[in-house]
Design an enzyme around this catalytic site. Structure first.
Site, short mmCIF file in Angstrom:
data_model
loop_
_atom_site.label_atom_id
_atom_site.label_comp_id
_atom_site.label_asym_id
_atom_site.label_seq_id
_atom_site.Cartn_x
_atom_site.Cartn_y
_atom_site.Cartn_z
N ASP A 32 5.47 13.55 15.12
CA ASP A 32 6.15 13.94 16.36
C ASP A 32 5.27 13.80 17.60
O ASP A 32 5.78 13.65 18.71
CB ASP A 32 6.73 15.35 16.25
CG ASP A 32 5.68 16.41 15.95
OD1 ASP A 32 4.58 16.06 15.52
OD2 ASP A 32 5.99 17.60 16.13
N GLU A 55 -1.16 8.18 5.38
CA GLU A 55 -2.19 7.85 6.36
C GLU A 55 -3.47 7.32 5.72
O GLU A 55 -4.17 6.49 6.31
CB GLU A 55 -2.51 9.07 7.23
CG GLU A 55 -1.37 9.51 8.13
CD GLU A 55 -0.40 10.50 7.47
OE1 GLU A 55 0.50 10.99 8.17
OE2 GLU A 55 -0.58 10.76 6.25
N HIS A 120 2.51 23.85 15.37
CA HIS A 120 2.42 23.23 14.05
C HIS A 120 1.32 22.16 14.06
O HIS A 120 0.99 21.60 15.12
CB HIS A 120 3.76 22.61 13.66
CG HIS A 120 4.22 21.50 14.57
ND1 HIS A 120 4.65 21.72 15.85
CD2 HIS A 120 4.29 20.17 14.38
CE1 HIS A 120 4.98 20.57 16.41
NE2 HIS A 120 4.77 19.61 15.54
N HIS A 121 0.78 21.88 12.94
CA HIS A 121 -0.32 20.92 12.74
C HIS A 121 -1.66 21.46 13.25
O HIS A 121 -2.67 20.75 13.17
CB HIS A 121 -0.05 19.56 13.38
CG HIS A 121 1.14 18.83 12.83
ND1 HIS A 121 1.73 19.16 11.64
CD2 HIS A 121 1.84 17.78 13.34
CE1 HIS A 121 2.76 18.34 11.43
NE2 HIS A 121 2.85 17.50 12.45
N GLY A 419 -17.47 3.31 -1.67
CA GLY A 419 -16.95 3.41 -3.03
C GLY A 419 -15.80 4.39 -3.20
O GLY A 419 -15.78 5.16 -4.16
N ASP A 449 -6.54 0.38 -13.61
CA ASP A 449 -5.32 1.19 -13.69
C ASP A 449 -5.52 2.56 -13.06
O ASP A 449 -4.63 3.09 -12.40
CB ASP A 449 -4.85 1.33 -15.15
CG ASP A 449 -5.95 1.79 -16.10
OD1 ASP A 449 -7.14 1.76 -15.74
OD2 ASP A 449 -5.62 2.19 -17.23
N ASN A 476 -7.46 -0.58 -18.81
CA ASN A 476 -8.39 -0.16 -19.85
C ASN A 476 -8.33 1.35 -20.07
O ASN A 476 -9.29 1.97 -20.51
CB ASN A 476 -9.82 -0.62 -19.53
CG ASN A 476 -10.17 -0.43 -18.06
OD1 ASN A 476 -9.60 0.42 -17.38
ND2 ASN A 476 -11.10 -1.22 -17.58
N GLY A 478 -7.94 4.30 -18.19
CA GLY A 478 -8.71 5.38 -17.59
C GLY A 478 -9.80 4.91 -16.65
O GLY A 478 -9.87 3.74 -16.27
N GLU A 482 -16.50 5.74 -14.65
CA GLU A 482 -16.91 7.13 -14.88
C GLU A 482 -17.30 7.34 -16.34
O GLU A 482 -18.24 8.08 -16.64
CB GLU A 482 -15.77 8.09 -14.50
CG GLU A 482 -15.12 7.81 -13.16
CD GLU A 482 -16.03 8.06 -11.98
OE1 GLU A 482 -17.18 8.50 -12.19
OE2 GLU A 482 -15.60 7.80 -10.85
#
Length: 573
Positions: A32, A55, A120-121, A419, A449, A476, A478, A482
């Protein structure tokens, strides 16, 4: 209102400046506090509004747009508070990696800004400047349009900072300032980067120092190119240095594609201790290494394992130079490089004849049908064409791409320093737009994925705007990067499997008409698809799900993960 008129409203003044900078797309989500300005954007001849799903994706898209369209900037428009905070992660990534992006924020009126009601915001405590303060940490310059007297100069100031520093800037536009009139006279003078001129005497001293080192190095001088050679607009100057001297040239991971990788004097990617052995030996045994635009982050240097003593190291940057142990502030590479090239050509250094390892992608010839990381990257490299725009996500794809050559003219994007998982998915939207504008070829995304689950909504924006990227989803099961860092069997590295080949239809595509989806499980299926002329044409958006082993990763990722996990000390010793 046209820029030639005596007066122009502030919103249109900004749009005219963006058009002068070559901007044709504005990314964002309406709110707005932005709607009045967005009326001007929608009615603007030359700038298209690209509505995003959120965003964060919009900021990633602006980042991708700016990386491909190197002579322009990215623009993302958000609303006050909730919108700008969502975008801030993408802006931070652009700051980290030297990408010029304007973050334009629609804010409450100047009356409300002074009165500070519980709008608001807001945070509900009257701190209307809280978001500006937060953004100041991830932008190079900030401005608030608060009056007609300074509006034009403030807009020009932040945009000049953006294109000079190659980093994001932040601009707030109150709702009641958008349509106020100001003079259009400044628009007659285009804004340009303000690069300081090198001090003549200091520059000569630096040049003499460098040439003494090169003259004493015999045939043992190499060039190491990195990302800031692209970001700070010395691609042409670097190209002349490489071509005219004939010196062997290598690139850091973030600098991949700054040098045409089919050039006969290009040897591959140098990434510290995990480099290909031939590359590692050539770079580290050189007597002089001329580094252009280096960003010496952990993943760009294999956890800081560059084995180049400072006595042999010359660093050229946009704002300074380093020669061995000496630091020369204010000596920028833009002015220095042409003079260095001329001096080396006159010297006729024997390094122009030094042997260079040949970068080749060797496809494994074993009998397995499993699509492993070792097989995938050499195989897809045969699919690449000149002028392709290729994006990879932080993880298996960015590491897998290191050791395979790209054809001349290909553009490679990845986010190695910041990253942020999911960056490549959102960035592909902006990159695909920019590729069309720049007369480039196909846009190809390689993403895991897990990563695509963060920003996959933006596939719908690509369909909406008729863009035709090809998305390779490395399924693969997951977060593989990690898993190699820590916890290979832990549940926190697992994800919910998606029906990937249904996704384009869910987002509004029509299978076989506007989109096409595939699943490949074997090497034969992958090769057949890559060799299909209809697939290679990329005349519609395509998604290829590639089923890959769960605990498989490129050689360089495994080595980097091992170094990082030791540094992070995830578990007690």
């Amino acid at each position: 209102m046209a820029a030639s008129h005596t007066n122009i409203c502030i919103g249109n003044y900004l749009l005219e400046r963006l058009k002068q900078l070559g901007v044709t797309k504005m990314f964002g989500v309406p709110g707005d506090f932005t709607l009045g300005f967005l009326d001007l954007v929608e009615d603007c001849q030359g700038i298209d509004w690209v509505g995003n799903c959120n965003e964060l994706n919009a900021s990633y898209a602006a980042d991708g747009y700016a990386r491909v369209k190197e002579t322009s900037i990215g623009v993302v428009s958000t609303t006050f508070g909730v919108g700008e905070l969502s975008a801030m992660n993408g802006i931070a990534g652009a700051f980290s990696e030297h990408v010029p992006v304007l973050h334009l924020v629609g804010v409450p009126s100047t009356v409300q800004w002074k009165a500070k009601p519980m709008l608001h915001h807001t945070l509900g405590d009257g701190r209307f400047d809280a978001y500006t303060k937060a953004s100041s940490h991830v932008t190079i310059s900030q401005a608030a349009i608060t009056n007609t007297e300074s509006a034009a100069s403030e807009i020009d100031r932040v945009l000049t900072a953006c294109i000079t520093a190659a980093r994001p800037v932040y601009l707030t536009l109150p709702t009641d300032m958008v349509y106020l009139k100001i003079s259009a006279e400044p628009l007659k003078t285009p804004i340009k980067p303000i690069w300081p001129q090198n001090n003549v005497e200091t520059e000569k001293f630096v040049l003499d120092d460098i040439m003494k080192l090169i003259a004493g190095a015999g045939d043992q001088v190499v060039i190491l190119a990195d990302a800031c050679a692209i970001r700070h607009h010395v691609r042409m100057e670097l190209g002349e240095l490489i071509q005219k001297t004939g010196f062997p040239v290598y690139a850091a991971p973030m600098g991949k594609s700054v040098v045409g990788e089919d050039y006969e004097r290009y040897g591959g990617i140098y990434v510290g201790s995990i480099s290909h052995p031939d590359v590692k030996e050539k770079v580290e045994s050189a007597k002089v290494v001329i580094s252009v635009g280096a960003i010496k982050s952990d993943f760009n240097t294999a956890n800081f394992t560059y084995n180049i003593p400072e006595m042999k190291y010359i660093e050229l940057h946009s704002q300074y130079a380093k020669v061995q142990y000496a630091h020369f502030e204010g000596i920028g590479m833009k002015d220095l490089l042409p003079k260095l090239t001329a001096s080396i050509v006159a010297l006729n250094s024997p390094s122009k004849n030094a042997p260079v390892p040949k970068l080749e992608a060797v496809i494994p010839q074993d009998a397995s049908q499993e699509v492993t990381q070792e097989y995938l990257w050499p195989r897809v490299s045969k699919f690449f064409q000149s002028k392709d725009v290729i994006l990879t996500e932080t993880g298996t794809s960015s590491f897998g791409m290191l050791d395979v050559p790209l054809p001349s003219g290909a553009v490679y994007l990845t986010q190695i320093l910041y990253g942020s998982i999911g960056w490549a998915g959102g960035s592909t939207l902006g990159a695909a737009f920019a590729a069309k504008e720049c007369g480039l070829g196909r846009t190809l995304l390689f993403i895991g994925d897990g990563s695509l689950q963060l920003t996959g909504q933006e596939l719908s924006s690509m369909i909406r705007h008729g863009l035709t990227p090809t998305i390779f989803v490395l399924n693969n099961d997951g977060y593989v990067i990690e898993r190699f860092l820590h916890g290979p069997t832990r549940k926190y590295n697992d994800i919910q499997p998606w029906r990937w080949t249904s996704l384009l239809n869910v987002f509004g595509g029509e299978e076989g008409k506007t989109c096409k989806s595939y699943t490949v499980r074997t090497r034969t299926e992958l090769s057949t698809l890559l060799d299909d002329p209809a697939f290679a044409k990329s005349d519609k958006i395509q998604l290829v799900e590639i089923i890959m082993p769960r605990l498989d990763a490129p050689r360089s990722l495994k080595a980097t993960a091992d170094l990082s996990s030791k540094s992070n000390k995830y578990a007690p010793t």
